[in-house]
Design an enzyme around this catalytic site. Structure first.
Site, PDB file in Angstrom:
ATOM      1  N   THR A 224     -36.119-119.394  -9.852  1.00  0.00           N
ATOM      2  CA  THR A 224     -35.695-118.184 -10.630  1.00  0.00           C
ATOM      3  C   THR A 224     -34.340-117.985 -11.112  1.00  0.00           C
ATOM      4  OG1 THR A 224     -37.579-117.064  -9.153  1.00  0.00           O
ATOM      5  CG2 THR A 224     -35.751-115.656 -10.090  1.00  0.00           C
ATOM      6  N   GLY A 254     -44.160-111.044  -8.081  1.00  0.00           N
ATOM      7  CA  GLY A 254     -43.102-110.947  -6.956  1.00  0.00           C
ATOM      8  C   GLY A 254     -42.048-109.846  -7.241  1.00  0.00           C
ATOM      9  N   ASP A 255     -41.194-110.070  -6.688  1.00  0.00           N
ATOM     10  CA  ASP A 255     -39.849-109.078  -6.548  1.00  0.00           C
ATOM     11  C   ASP A 255     -39.038-108.952  -7.812  1.00  0.00           C
ATOM     12  OD1 ASP A 255     -39.035-111.543  -5.820  1.00  0.00           O
ATOM     13  OD2 ASP A 255     -36.917-110.906  -5.587  1.00  0.00           O
ATOM     14  N   GLY A 278     -40.591-113.624  -2.498  1.00  0.00           N
ATOM     15  CA  GLY A 278     -40.824-112.245  -3.293  1.00  0.00           C
ATOM     16  C   GLY A 278     -41.056-111.435  -2.314  1.00  0.00           C
TER      17      GLY A 278
HETATM   18  N1  ASP Z   1     -38.643-114.209  -5.890  1.00  0.00           N
HETATM   19  C1  ASP Z   1     -39.634-115.067  -6.751  1.00  0.00           C
HETATM   20  C2  ASP Z   1     -40.837-114.588  -6.537  1.00  0.00           C
HETATM   21  O1  ASP Z   1     -41.336-114.393  -5.634  1.00  0.00           O
HETATM   22  C3  ASP Z   1     -39.459-116.504  -6.757  1.00  0.00           C
HETATM   23  C4  ASP Z   1     -38.251-117.086  -6.743  1.00  0.00           C
HETATM   24  O2  ASP Z   1     -37.126-116.451  -6.525  1.00  0.00           O
HETATM   25  O3  ASP Z   1     -37.982-118.474  -6.453  1.00  0.00           O
HETATM   26  O4  ASP Z   1     -41.823-114.163  -7.596  1.00  0.00           O
END
Ligand code: ASP
Length: 358
Positions: A224, A254-255, A278
């Site tokens: 990300t 996700g977050d 996330g």
């Molecule tokens: N936070 C992101 C999600 O869960 C994934 C990541 O940061 O690698 O979608």
């Protein structure tokens, strides 16, 4: 009586004098603070956290990551140095990483279980607390630009799926065929993850659940991207863009597009972008939690980020990291994983790039 009157008048005069001295002092502090913050600016980015180990990285790949991180941060730094806004710097910096196949955002996004790419992004302005977010888009080349459009040119904060794509077309954003997001590496990651997980291993048997989660995490390879910036006017902004997690199903979000979880910015405290597993960042409301600790407990950015990323997030079972910058230009790049692609640059152009653990 005369004595009493004289005493009262003297006390009154002294009080007035004190108040005006205090006022002058406050005024000075204010001016000093303003002068200090004038022209101060800075920027910090991440390109994902996870099991990033030196022994698994070729020299050429490491160089490629370093070069792209540097290109991205210099893009935002130049905007800030020329007096541009933190929001603009965040958006343009993220664009550089979205356009690179190295990161799990835009081109190079991970694959869903259905072998598609579903992208999430969000952006927040710390001056106005305005924010925009999109989830599950499949044909928008730069999802962070759509998040910006949602913030600037709609009455909403979050849009998802087909509706969000329609809004993107109406706003004239660059659209691409879904195949644009394909990269061989990410597709192979999905295949190897699928091989290790038969469809039946899901969620109702404890052992299977653990195996499923282990494989899910190891193969997600995160990636990300995020950026937080402070501009010369003292305004903060943050943004995050992602393809989510490999093999995600059921429209999982996700977050990254959740304001307060993956992204948060508030001029009173800091601008923060998160990366990691996330679900735990949503449950821990990570980005907002850091800001809230600064605001209500008067913790520094470093203390708040450490508490959330080294204690609260792992206690819940999560992993990942954050990058953040506060209203004084202090930067934090805190993570509890083996590595996190990261870089920061201050107003004097001092550049720091990191990949592995500290
Ligand atoms: N936070 C992101 C999600 O869960 C994934 C990541 O940061 O690698 O979608």
């Amino acid at each position: 009586m005369k004595k009493l009157l004289l005493f009262c008048s003297i006390s009154f005069l002294l009080a007035c004098n004190n108040t005006s001295e205090n006022k002058a002092e406050n005024q000075n502090t204010l001016i000093n603070k303003e002068t200090d913050s004038v022209d101060n600016f800075g920027i910090v980015i991440h390109g994902g956290a996870g099991t990033i180990l030196k022994e698994n990285m070729s020299d050429s790949l490491e160089l490629a990551y370093r070069a792209k991180l540097e290109e991205a941060i210099r893009t935002g730094h130049e905007i800030l140095a020329n007096g541009g806004t933190a929001i603009e710097a965040v958006k343009r910096t993220i664009n550089v990483m979205e356009d690179s196949p190295l990161f799990n955002a835009g081109k190079g996004a991970v694959f869903t279980n259905a072998e598609t790419n579903e992208l999430d992004a969000s952006i927040m302005d710390g001056e106005t607390l305005n924010a925009g977010a999109v989830a599950g888009v499949t044909t928008v080349k730069n999802p962070i630009n759509l998040a910006w459009e949602v913030m600037k040119n709609s009455p909403h904060v979050m849009m998802a799926g087909e509706g969000a794509e329609q809004f993107a077309r109406e706003r004239g954003l660059e659209m691409v065929a879904p195949e644009y997001f394909y990269t061989k590496n990410r597709f192979q990651s999905l295949q190897s993850l699928k091989e290790r997980n038969s469809e039946e291993t899901v969620l109702d048997h404890d052992e299977n659940k653990t195996a499923f989660i282990d494989a899910f995490i190891k193969d997600s390879k995160f990636g990300t991207v995020g950026c937080a910036a402070l501009d010369k006017n003292g305004n903060l902004a943050a943004g995050t863009s992602t393809g989510g997690m490999t093999n995600k199903k059921w429209g999982r979000v996700g977050d990254a597009p959740i304001i307060g979880a993956g992204t948060y910015a508030n001029n009173k405290t800091a601008a923060i972008s998160a990366t990691g597993w996330g679900e735990y960042f949503i449950r821990g409301v990570v980005a907002y939690d850091i800001s809230a600790m600064m605001e209500y407990k008067e913790m520094s950015l470093a203390e708040a980020a450490k508490e959330v990323i080294q204690n609260k997030n792992p206690d819940l079972g999560g992993n990942g990291g954050i990058i953040a910058i506060d209203h004084n230009g202090n930067v934090s790049m805190e993570f509890n994983t083996a590595g996190m692609y990261r870089a920061n640059m201050d107003k004097n152009g001092n550049l720091e790039i990191g990949i592995y653990g500290k």
